[in-house]
Design a protein around this motif. Structure first.
Motif: not given
Length: 88
Positions: A77-88
């Motif tokens: 979950e932590l890795i996914a939160s870092f690799s998610a696209a930044p909010p538009a």
């Protein structure tokens, strides 16, 4: 190689201690270390110390405060939160 050689001649160590020493030596010498393997099955206190050490060797230790939160997150979950696209 220097890390492995040093550990070879050390007194018998618990596996967690040996992994932390490998990590510390890697940070000190620049020798690559498998962080995932080194952190395997270590607790929050060890993780905090490793994070502090990384901040110290990067020279930004005084720029950050490490604050523990009661919410534990799975590594995935932590890795996914870092690799998610930044909010538009």
């Amino acid at each position: 190689m220097a890390v492995a050689a040093a550990l070879e001649f050390s007194p018998p160590l618990a596996s967690s201690t040996a992994r932390l020493l490998r990590l510390a030596a890697g940070l000190a010498t620049g020798e690559p270390v498998d962080v995932r393997d080194a952190m395997r099955s270590l607790g929050r206190a060890h993780a905090r110390r490793v994070a502090e050490a990384v901040l110290m060797v990067s020279g930004v230790y005084r720029s950050f405060d490490l604050v523990e939160t009661p919410e534990a997150r799975k590594p995935e979950e932590l890795i996914a939160s870092f690799s998610a696209a930044p909010p538009a």
